[in-house]
Enzyme design. Sequence first.
Site, mmCIF file in Angstrom:
data_model
loop_
_atom_site.group_PDB
_atom_site.id
_atom_site.type_symbol
_atom_site.label_atom_id
_atom_site.label_comp_id
_atom_site.label_asym_id
_atom_site.label_seq_id
_atom_site.Cartn_x
_atom_site.Cartn_y
_atom_site.Cartn_z
ATOM 1 N N SER A 72 0.848 -1.204 0.000
ATOM 2 C CA SER A 72 0.000 0.000 0.000
ATOM 3 C C SER A 72 0.880 1.249 0.000
ATOM 4 O O SER A 72 0.514 2.262 -0.602
ATOM 5 C CB SER A 72 -1.016 -0.005 1.141
ATOM 6 O OG SER A 72 -0.439 0.165 2.390
ATOM 7 N N ASP A 73 2.033 1.180 0.624
ATOM 8 C CA ASP A 73 3.001 2.279 0.514
ATOM 9 C C ASP A 73 3.471 2.438 -0.933
ATOM 10 O O ASP A 73 3.556 3.551 -1.460
ATOM 11 C CB ASP A 73 4.227 2.003 1.402
ATOM 12 C CG ASP A 73 3.993 2.377 2.865
ATOM 13 O OD1 ASP A 73 3.361 3.411 3.115
ATOM 14 O OD2 ASP A 73 4.475 1.635 3.736
ATOM 15 N N VAL A 74 3.801 1.318 -1.554
ATOM 16 C CA VAL A 74 4.305 1.363 -2.931
ATOM 17 C C VAL A 74 3.237 1.900 -3.888
ATOM 18 O O VAL A 74 3.505 2.777 -4.716
ATOM 19 C CB VAL A 74 4.783 -0.043 -3.369
ATOM 20 C CG1 VAL A 74 5.044 -0.109 -4.872
ATOM 21 C CG2 VAL A 74 6.051 -0.438 -2.594
#
Lengths: 395, 395
Positions: free
Chosen positions: A166-168
Amino acid sequence: MAALNNLVVLDLTRVLAGPFSSMLLADMGAEVIKIEMPEIGDDSRSFAPFVNGESAYYMNLNRNKKGMTINLKCKEGKKLFTELVKKADIVLENYRPGTMEKLGLGYEQLKEINPKIIYGCISGFGHYGPYSNRAGYDIIGQAVGGMMSTTGWPDGEPTRCGTAISDVLAGLFATIGVLSAQRKAEITGIGQKVDVALVDSVVAGMEIINQIYLTEGVIPGRNGNRYESIYPYDSFKCSDGNIVIGAGNDKLYHTLCHLMNAPELISDERFTHNPLRIKNCSILKNIIETWSINYTMDELIDMLLDKGIPAGPINTIDRVVSDPHIADSREMFVDMVHPIAGKLKITGNPIKMSDDRYKQPESSPLLGEHNSEILIKYLNLSKSEINDLKSNGVI
Amino acid sequence: MAALNNLVVLDLTRVLAGPFSSMLLADMGAEVIKIEMPEIGDDSRSFAPFVNGESAYYMNLNRNKKGMTINLKCKEGKKLFTELVKKADIVLENYRPGTMEKLGLGYEQLKEINPKIIYGCISGFGHYGPYSNRAGYDIIGQAVGGMMSTTGWPDGEPTRCGTAISDVLAGLFATIGVLSAQRKAEITGIGQKVDVALVDSVVAGMEIINQIYLTEGVIPGRNGNRYESIYPYDSFKCSDGNIVIGAGNDKLYHTLCHLMNAPELISDERFTHNPLRIKNCSILKNIIETWSINYTMDELIDMLLDKGIPAGPINTIDRVVSDPHIADSREMFVDMVHPIAGKLKITGNPIKMSDDRYKQPESSPLLGEHNSEILIKYLNLSKSEINDLKSNGVI
């Protein structure tokens, strides 16, 4: 010239989602000025793994960036930052919503200083909406966005994707947003705020899974590695690991049966056509695995590809890193030389441009390494002014 | 104006990774001309789920695009396409490498026609390297890129992420690549080829996981939902589902113990500091779950957030779709009106721009719906010329 030559990015981001976005911009030639708190720096400077005491986590995500320190909590620091905003194209931050506003440096303030500025921000839940103040870590993005509920096995628990996806994803959507907004600002002279949330990014990445529920009202569950509408299209055990096989139609299934030396499976009434193979997939998986377990992953992949059956090994990271296609031809792992850590390998950039081949990346910066360079280049400060800023703890 | 106003994209992509990329461009205002084979169209037009016989899979991914048919295998079709290339900024395709070259329409040919053209291509393994001709489906990208080997449970099998994440990642990287290359082409007048592989995109998304192996030589395995360096930071069972809790430091752990009405856990010698909590994480997980199982997900999330402990529900898709923050405030599900399917809900765009609020999306095109519009607008053809093209099977 590099694709993003002359694009100036003031990068206030920390840890992962934001630095991943500014890393992509830096890889493509933008001047990314990473601004960190004096003495302290990005939290990820203390994240494992380390090389000679330097965080490889930080070094990887911050290659090709310039390093600067500014204390944004003091008046002189704010002044320095806003002077830089006048010279910049993009500001990126991934603080909890409201943090920049409290500092007097939110988009509404910055656009008064530079109407053309693009303000890109990444947060867990976004800058508006009832949950906007909630903490948003990667696992929370994966959980709330629906990904975990559909990852894993039918009889098992909801499962996190093995990377901080989800960060990526948020870093990628933010990069697309600021590049698009910047194109518009070049034409209109007016910038805007680009607000990307981890949760929204996961929701957008769920695509067809959402569409199944939106259209049919069926809640998508977890089905391991199986593909719902085709079989065999799954993972299978070998003697030294696992592979995936995608025999997407009758012809490929027949080829597979011949390769297994089991032509009787073609006319076996449990498997004669795809809907039956889906219905009896557990039985068919067992049959295929009694065959596949006799070979190593590499042996079996060679045999399958030789017959034109789509397949690939489930690579552990050591295999990825040493794969001749991925590592050598596609240059997905590149050397970087850091003044303290020395030479180390980091993950390369997957955007392969015919006219912009990535050269060896510049090292990630030491804390405040480029203070003088940036202050002279953009603000024309003198050495004594810079020394004063330093002795006063502003930089 | 929209951020990507006046950007003309010739979109030859099919199914998922490519259409996802051109969808983002179309959402932001680019004129995306989706070119499909006459009579047949994108394979995904026949993919479930359906509404009034129309594929919601296709409708979602192809909103805001114009629809055109050209038979690229015939001479007149090639001619029509190359005339459009002269008027376009970007060509996008996701065929197996070599396909466009065989048609005489590869980048080397197209740049002779329009040196400024950006040629974006997405494939399983990329356009060069020893595996470039291998078929690359999503699950193969996830397997070969290392993601599956790190997703799942310590005692379980490598696991696929529940969405087609390698397609999504490749679509995102390709979008960033073509936008960056396009910026350069605006300045230099010279385009380039942007080559993005599913496998490379997954490798790039593995980030820190790669770095652990590159730095320490330790092969990252599967550890379920646990975060290696902090505990409790995991998923926990409630009466009606699961939630994640991220109690990232001692203070938050103590707050959690008080909330559980179990202050004795603070001084319990198995859990006094984070390394001990990691060591004894199974025991601590059981203790927390004997408490959490007594509450519903929503009850527990309210209790945790009220005390400032980061947490979130593991949402099933029905919960995501009806969540007031995600669905209402963040507008992550939007209505579209299709001429045959009628009104349906699709997934929104997560890039929230202050000056470019997405309006209701335009419907995905019927096969060849905008043939006349495009041929008149860009090539100034007459109605009789268009009729001839149609009766000759060129469009």
